[in-house]
Design a protein around this motif. Structure first.
Motif, PDB file in Angstrom:
ATOM      1  N   ILE A  90      12.814 -12.268 -15.497  1.00  0.00           N
ATOM      2  CA  ILE A  90      11.781 -11.989 -14.497  1.00  0.00           C
ATOM      3  C   ILE A  90      10.400 -12.305 -15.060  1.00  0.00           C
ATOM      4  CG2 ILE A  90      10.638 -10.125 -13.226  1.00  0.00           C
ATOM      5  CD1 ILE A  90      13.439  -8.916 -12.799  1.00  0.00           C
ATOM      6  N   CYS A  91      10.153 -11.960 -16.316  1.00  0.00           N
ATOM      7  CA  CYS A  91       8.850 -12.253 -16.934  1.00  0.00           C
ATOM      8  C   CYS A  91       8.610 -13.751 -17.062  1.00  0.00           C
ATOM      9  CB  CYS A  91       8.761 -11.596 -18.314  1.00  0.00           C
ATOM     10  SG  CYS A  91       8.596  -9.829 -18.238  1.00  0.00           S
ATOM     11  N   ILE A  92       9.611 -14.497 -17.508  1.00  0.00           N
ATOM     12  CA  ILE A  92       9.461 -15.949 -17.642  1.00  0.00           C
ATOM     13  C   ILE A  92       9.238 -16.584 -16.275  1.00  0.00           C
ATOM     14  CG2 ILE A  92      10.704 -18.072 -18.224  1.00  0.00           C
ATOM     15  CD1 ILE A  92       9.650 -16.663 -20.656  1.00  0.00           C
ATOM     16  N   THR A  93       9.993 -16.141 -15.276  1.00  0.00           N
ATOM     17  CA  THR A  93       9.813 -16.666 -13.920  1.00  0.00           C
ATOM     18  C   THR A  93       8.429 -16.347 -13.390  1.00  0.00           C
ATOM     19  OG1 THR A  93      12.182 -16.374 -13.548  1.00  0.00           O
ATOM     20  CG2 THR A  93      10.797 -16.684 -11.601  1.00  0.00           C
ATOM     21  N   GLY A  94       7.939 -15.130 -13.668  1.00  0.00           N
ATOM     22  CA  GLY A  94       6.587 -14.758 -13.246  1.00  0.00           C
ATOM     23  C   GLY A  94       5.522 -15.614 -13.912  1.00  0.00           C
ATOM     24  N   CYS A  95       5.694 -15.929 -15.187  1.00  0.00           N
ATOM     25  CA  CYS A  95       4.730 -16.794 -15.892  1.00  0.00           C
ATOM     26  C   CYS A  95       4.710 -18.187 -15.284  1.00  0.00           C
ATOM     27  CB  CYS A  95       5.074 -16.871 -17.376  1.00  0.00           C
ATOM     28  SG  CYS A  95       4.752 -15.358 -18.279  1.00  0.00           S
ATOM     29  N   PHE A  96       5.881 -18.765 -15.041  1.00  0.00           N
ATOM     30  CA  PHE A  96       5.929 -20.087 -14.430  1.00  0.00           C
ATOM     31  C   PHE A  96       5.348 -20.060 -13.021  1.00  0.00           C
ATOM     32  CE2 PHE A  96       9.501 -21.157 -17.466  1.00  0.00           C
ATOM     33  CZ  PHE A  96       8.725 -22.031 -18.199  1.00  0.00           C
ATOM     34  N   GLY A  97       5.621 -19.006 -12.284  1.00  0.00           N
ATOM     35  CA  GLY A  97       5.057 -18.876 -10.947  1.00  0.00           C
ATOM     36  C   GLY A  97       3.544 -18.777 -10.976  1.00  0.00           C
ATOM     37  N   PHE A  98       3.005 -18.050 -11.947  1.00  0.00           N
ATOM     38  CA  PHE A  98       1.554 -17.916 -12.085  1.00  0.00           C
ATOM     39  C   PHE A  98       0.922 -19.260 -12.421  1.00  0.00           C
ATOM     40  CE2 PHE A  98      -2.196 -16.860 -14.725  1.00  0.00           C
ATOM     41  CZ  PHE A  98      -2.966 -16.287 -13.723  1.00  0.00           C
ATOM     42  N   PHE A  99       1.524 -20.014 -13.334  1.00  0.00           N
ATOM     43  CA  PHE A  99       1.002 -21.339 -13.669  1.00  0.00           C
ATOM     44  C   PHE A  99       1.058 -22.277 -12.463  1.00  0.00           C
ATOM     45  CE2 PHE A  99       2.259 -20.475 -18.277  1.00  0.00           C
ATOM     46  CZ  PHE A  99       0.996 -19.992 -18.569  1.00  0.00           C
ATOM     47  N   LEU A 100       2.136 -22.200 -11.697  1.00  0.00           N
ATOM     48  CA  LEU A 100       2.247 -23.007 -10.495  1.00  0.00           C
ATOM     49  C   LEU A 100       1.169 -22.621  -9.492  1.00  0.00           C
ATOM     50  CD1 LEU A 100       3.867 -25.134  -8.934  1.00  0.00           C
ATOM     51  CD2 LEU A 100       5.260 -23.266  -8.057  1.00  0.00           C
ATOM     52  N   TYR A 101       0.924 -21.323  -9.334  1.00  0.00           N
ATOM     53  CA  TYR A 101      -0.121 -20.844  -8.432  1.00  0.00           C
ATOM     54  C   TYR A 101      -1.495 -21.364  -8.875  1.00  0.00           C
ATOM     55  CZ  TYR A 101      -3.630 -17.626  -6.622  1.00  0.00           C
ATOM     56  OH  TYR A 101      -4.753 -17.097  -6.067  1.00  0.00           O
ATOM     57  N   LEU A 102      -1.784 -21.291 -10.180  1.00  0.00           N
ATOM     58  CA  LEU A 102      -3.066 -21.792 -10.675  1.00  0.00           C
ATOM     59  C   LEU A 102      -3.195 -23.294 -10.428  1.00  0.00           C
ATOM     60  CD1 LEU A 102      -3.563 -19.970 -14.085  1.00  0.00           C
ATOM     61  CD2 LEU A 102      -4.787 -19.596 -11.957  1.00  0.00           C
ATOM     62  N   ASN A 103      -2.122 -24.016 -10.629  1.00  0.00           N
ATOM     63  CA  ASN A 103      -2.152 -25.457 -10.418  1.00  0.00           C
ATOM     64  C   ASN A 103      -2.376 -25.787  -8.943  1.00  0.00           C
ATOM     65  OD1 ASN A 103      -1.996 -28.156 -10.975  1.00  0.00           O
ATOM     66  ND2 ASN A 103       0.232 -28.217 -10.963  1.00  0.00           N
ATOM     67  N   MET A 104      -1.774 -25.045  -8.047  1.00  0.00           N
ATOM     68  CA  MET A 104      -1.893 -25.324  -6.621  1.00  0.00           C
ATOM     69  C   MET A 104      -3.278 -24.945  -6.086  1.00  0.00           C
ATOM     70  SD  MET A 104       0.967 -26.665  -5.864  1.00  0.00           S
ATOM     71  CE  MET A 104       1.404 -26.521  -4.175  1.00  0.00           C
ATOM     72  N   THR A 105      -3.867 -23.862  -6.570  1.00  0.00           N
ATOM     73  CA  THR A 105      -5.135 -23.397  -6.021  1.00  0.00           C
ATOM     74  C   THR A 105      -6.331 -24.083  -6.640  1.00  0.00           C
ATOM     75  OG1 THR A 105      -5.186 -21.562  -7.589  1.00  0.00           O
ATOM     76  CG2 THR A 105      -4.250 -21.129  -5.416  1.00  0.00           C
ATOM     77  N   HIS A 106      -6.245 -24.577  -7.852  1.00  0.00           N
ATOM     78  CA  HIS A 106      -7.402 -25.170  -8.516  1.00  0.00           C
ATOM     79  C   HIS A 106      -7.348 -26.689  -8.537  1.00  0.00           C
ATOM     80  CE1 HIS A 106      -8.273 -21.181  -9.355  1.00  0.00           C
ATOM     81  NE2 HIS A 106      -8.317 -21.165 -10.656  1.00  0.00           N
ATOM     82  N   GLU A 107      -6.423 -27.273  -7.824  1.00  0.00           N
ATOM     83  CA  GLU A 107      -6.276 -28.723  -7.886  1.00  0.00           C
ATOM     84  C   GLU A 107      -7.481 -29.445  -7.282  1.00  0.00           C
ATOM     85  OE1 GLU A 107      -3.017 -32.141  -7.211  1.00  0.00           O
ATOM     86  OE2 GLU A 107      -2.497 -30.060  -7.532  1.00  0.00           O
ATOM     87  N   GLY A 108      -8.077 -28.937  -6.218  1.00  0.00           N
ATOM     88  CA  GLY A 108      -9.186 -29.613  -5.567  1.00  0.00           C
ATOM     89  C   GLY A 108     -10.505 -29.451  -6.287  1.00  0.00           C
ATOM     90  N   THR A 109     -10.639 -28.526  -7.218  1.00  0.00           N
ATOM     91  CA  THR A 109     -11.910 -28.272  -7.873  1.00  0.00           C
ATOM     92  C   THR A 109     -12.145 -29.164  -9.080  1.00  0.00           C
ATOM     93  OG1 THR A 109     -10.947 -26.536  -9.230  1.00  0.00           O
ATOM     94  CG2 THR A 109     -11.898 -25.871  -7.129  1.00  0.00           C
ATOM     95  N   GLN A 110     -11.128 -29.827  -9.571  1.00  0.00           N
ATOM     96  CA  GLN A 110     -11.287 -30.660 -10.758  1.00  0.00           C
ATOM     97  C   GLN A 110     -11.517 -32.107 -10.358  1.00  0.00           C
ATOM     98  OE1 GLN A 110      -7.721 -30.082 -12.923  1.00  0.00           O
ATOM     99  NE2 GLN A 110      -8.195 -27.988 -13.508  1.00  0.00           N
ATOM    100  N   LYS A 111     -12.445 -32.767 -11.029  1.00  0.00           N
ATOM    101  CA  LYS A 111     -12.662 -34.188 -10.787  1.00  0.00           C
ATOM    102  C   LYS A 111     -11.629 -34.975 -11.584  1.00  0.00           C
ATOM    103  CE  LYS A 111     -17.611 -34.147  -9.997  1.00  0.00           C
ATOM    104  NZ  LYS A 111     -18.903 -34.671 -10.453  1.00  0.00           N
TER     105      LYS A 111
END
Length: 72
Positions: free
Chosen positions: A39-60
């Motif tokens: 559950i912890c490993i899945t949560g970490c991967f999910g958090f990284f995926l969430y960060l990647n999905m939400t911050h994709e438009g802010t980076q040049k």
């Protein structure tokens, strides 16, 4: 007709140092701890995926050769 023959690691004799270093070979599996770890490993991967999905438009994203001020 003494002891039944043990298979795998049961036949070998190990030092205490080997048992400490390779603890996973001698410990009984604990399903609760394994579930918690999964559950912890899945949560970490999910958090990284969430960060990647939400911050994709802010980076040049620039591809190609970096130009200089003289090229303008």
């Amino acid at each position: 007709m003494g002891e039944p023959e043990r298979k795998g690691l049961g036949n070998a004799k190990f030092t205490n140092a080997f048992r400490v270093i390779n603890f996973e070979l001698f410990a009984k599996p604990n399903k609760g701890i394994m579930l918690f770890g999964a559950i912890c490993i899945t949560g970490c991967f999910g958090f990284f995926l969430y960060l990647n999905m939400t911050h994709e438009g802010t980076q040049k994203k620039q591809f190609g050769r970096k130009g200089s001020r003289w090229d303008e």
